[in-house]
Design a protein around this motif. Structure first.
Motif, PDB file in Angstrom:
ATOM      1  N   GLN A 106       2.374   1.711  -3.369  1.00 42.14           N
ATOM      2  CA  GLN A 106       1.403   2.135  -4.382  1.00 42.14           C
ATOM      3  C   GLN A 106       0.972   3.577  -4.184  1.00 42.14           C
ATOM      4  O   GLN A 106       0.562   4.245  -5.137  1.00 42.14           O
ATOM      5  CB  GLN A 106       0.171   1.211  -4.339  1.00 42.14           C
ATOM      6  CG  GLN A 106       0.465  -0.149  -4.964  1.00 42.14           C
ATOM      7  CD  GLN A 106      -0.563  -1.192  -4.606  1.00 42.14           C
ATOM      8  OE1 GLN A 106      -1.287  -1.063  -3.611  1.00 42.14           O
ATOM      9  NE2 GLN A 106      -0.630  -2.250  -5.390  1.00 42.14           N
TER      10      GLN A 106
ATOM     11  N   ASN B   1       0.832  -1.211   0.000  1.00 42.71           N
ATOM     12  CA  ASN B   1       0.000   0.000   0.000  1.00 42.71           C
ATOM     13  C   ASN B   1       0.863   1.257   0.000  1.00 42.71           C
ATOM     14  O   ASN B   1       0.590   2.203  -0.733  1.00 42.71           O
ATOM     15  CB  ASN B   1      -0.918   0.019   1.223  1.00 42.71           C
ATOM     16  CG  ASN B   1      -2.116  -0.889   1.048  1.00 42.71           C
ATOM     17  OD1 ASN B   1      -2.415  -1.327  -0.056  1.00 42.71           O
ATOM     18  ND2 ASN B   1      -2.799  -1.179   2.141  1.00 42.71           N
TER      19      ASN B   1
ATOM     20  N   GLY C 291      -6.905  -5.721   0.884  1.00 39.75           N
ATOM     21  CA  GLY C 291      -5.613  -5.787   1.575  1.00 39.75           C
ATOM     22  C   GLY C 291      -5.738  -5.494   3.064  1.00 39.75           C
ATOM     23  O   GLY C 291      -5.363  -6.315   3.902  1.00 39.75           O
TER      24      GLY C 291
ATOM     25  N   ARG D 248      -7.865   3.224  -4.859  1.00 37.31           N
ATOM     26  CA  ARG D 248      -7.060   3.067  -6.063  1.00 37.31           C
ATOM     27  C   ARG D 248      -7.924   2.564  -7.204  1.00 37.31           C
ATOM     28  O   ARG D 248      -8.889   1.837  -6.994  1.00 37.31           O
ATOM     29  CB  ARG D 248      -5.936   2.066  -5.821  1.00 37.31           C
ATOM     30  CG  ARG D 248      -4.923   2.537  -4.807  1.00 37.31           C
ATOM     31  CD  ARG D 248      -3.713   1.644  -4.790  1.00 37.31           C
ATOM     32  NE  ARG D 248      -4.041   0.271  -4.439  1.00 37.31           N
ATOM     33  CZ  ARG D 248      -3.939  -0.755  -5.273  1.00 37.31           C
ATOM     34  NH1 ARG D 248      -3.523  -0.576  -6.498  1.00 37.31           N
ATOM     35  NH2 ARG D 248      -4.248  -1.961  -4.866  1.00 37.31           N
TER      36      ARG D 248
HETATM   37 MG   LIG Z   1      -3.690  -2.896  -0.653  1.00 37.66          MG
END
Ligand SMILES: [Mg+2]
Ligand SMILES: Nc1ncnc2c1ncn2[C@@H]1O[C@H](COP(=O)(O)OP(=O)(O)OP(=O)(O)O)[C@@H](O)[C@H]1O
Length: 371
Positions: free
Chosen positions: A252, A249, A320, A313
């Motif tokens: 990203q 995370n 997650g 996202r």
């Molecule tokens: Mg994630």
């Protein structure tokens, strides 16, 4: 009230409760009702109840019937005013008082309270059924998808070169969906953690290395460990999954061109205890923080990031952190987040492995490492 226990129950009730005598006057009331009516019990006793309490519903008839037949009466979603303040929506529960003919006991539950409790429950069960549904779909969709990908591959053999782009697209997209479905299935298949003493730094190292080779290659990952950290009680594979998810995370969230910095911080916080709703407590002194310098949590989902299917996202499944939160709670641990632009901190708090004392464990580990 007759006995001490009775009066204790009466004054502990968190819901306003009023005794109504056979003449519709206030016989008694508990402290919560004093608060609700904004007056003392002393002053209120003997007052006609419906002078003090304005109920926006025709109660008389049904109340008389309930009194006569000795049956309870429930009235939901009525406006109840007290003269001194604006009416609130309440549920009323009225029942004959045992042992005193003609008397009734009335519980007044402000809907705000009642609504809130059921709401959070229903949110949880909604999340559960959403996952259940997704798991079922995942299972059902995977087989035909494999068929589609296979057919596209067969087709590609007899197509002119220029059209191969299309079959490649089909294959690539079906792969992407299969991956997503596998994530959903993984969530449902999560088994209870196999708890054992774990060196958290080993877990952090494994995660850091695997991130550095893959999704986190553009990130700088700094270790900031407390070398005397004792062993945790946990499942190393599941904890690895947790840290990998947090690293992913953070990677990203960072600018893909400029990258960013992640700090893996471990420390011991002696006084960290989790207090449960039932009053029991657990000591969670081992702390791991994953700190990044990215943009921070998006404002619109900041309160819901641990819920399944919440993602900020474009291609995120939002599973997650739901997985992370499930694993940590299965460990009896705690996860929290603190985020402002430029600094996002996910903190995991875990229990210690039973047995050796903190110092002891660290020493014996140091010895082991030497030998
Ligand atoms: Mg994630
Ligand atoms: N370190 C972080 N910085 C900024 N935003 C974050 C960070 N960690 C999580 N988020 C936000 O929380 C959202 C939920 O995260 P979560 O891991 O649950 O799902 P996801 O990453 O979108 O999808 P998945 O993990 O299933 O691929 C992310 O989409 C992102 O918007």
């Amino acid at each position: 009230m007759s006995t001490e226990a009775d009066s204790m129950i009466w004054s502990s009730l968190p819901v306003p409760a009023v005794l109504i005598d056979e003449n519709e006057r206030i016989g008694d009331l508990n402290p919560a009702a004093e608060g609700f009516l904004n007056n003392s019990a002393k002053w209120l006793r003997g007052q006609p109840i419906w002078d003090r309490l304005a109920v926006d519903a025709p109660l008389e008839e049904s109340l008389a019937r309930a009194r006569e037949q000795g049956t309870p009466l429930f009235v939901n979603d009525v406006d109840v005013g007290t003269g001194s303040r604006a009416p609130v929506v309440c549920n009323l529960q009225i029942a004959p008082l045992q042992g005193r003919p003609g008397w009734m006991v009335m519980l007044i539950s402000p809907r705000e309270l009642a609504g809130r409790m059921t709401q959070s429950n229903s949110v949880k069960s909604a999340a559960k059924s959403a996952i259940g549904m997704a798991e079922m779909l995942a299972h059902e969709i995977k087989n035909p998808l494999a068929g589609i990908a296979g057919a596209a591959q067969l087709l590609s053999m007899s197509l002119p070169k220029d059209d191969l782009e299309l079959t490649d697209l089909i294959v690539a997209e079906t792969r992407r969906i299969v991956k997503l479905l596998e994530q959903v299935e993984q969530f449902g298949n999560l088994s209870p953690p196999e708890l054992q003493p774990v060196n958290l730094h080993d877990v952090l190292d494994r995660a850091r290395r695997s991130a550095g080779l893959g999704f986190g290659a553009h990130m700088k990952i700094i270790e900031d460990y407390d070398p005397s950290l004792p062993l945790a009680q946990g499942d190393p594979d599941q904890l690895l999954q947790v840290v990998l998810n947090l690293l992913k995370n953070a990677s990203q969230a960072a600018d893909p061109n400029k990258g960013g910095t992640i700090r893996l911080h471990s420390f011991y916080e002696h006084s960290f205890r989790l207090r449960r709703a039932d009053g029991s407590g657990q000591s969670l002194p081992l702390q791991i923080e994953v700190i990044d310098d990215g943009p921070g949590l998006p404002d619109d989902i900041r309160g819901d990031i641990f819920d399944p299917f919440v993602s900020g996202r474009e291609n995120g499944t939002g599973l997650g952190l739901a997985l992370v939160s499930k694993i940590i709670s299965d460990h009896g641990g705690w996860i929290s987040v603190d985020s402002v632009p430029g600094r996002t901190v996910f903190r995991i708090s875990l229990p210690r492995a039973p047995g050796a004392s903190a110092k002891h464990t660290a020493q014996s580990r140091a010895k082991k490492e030497k030998s």
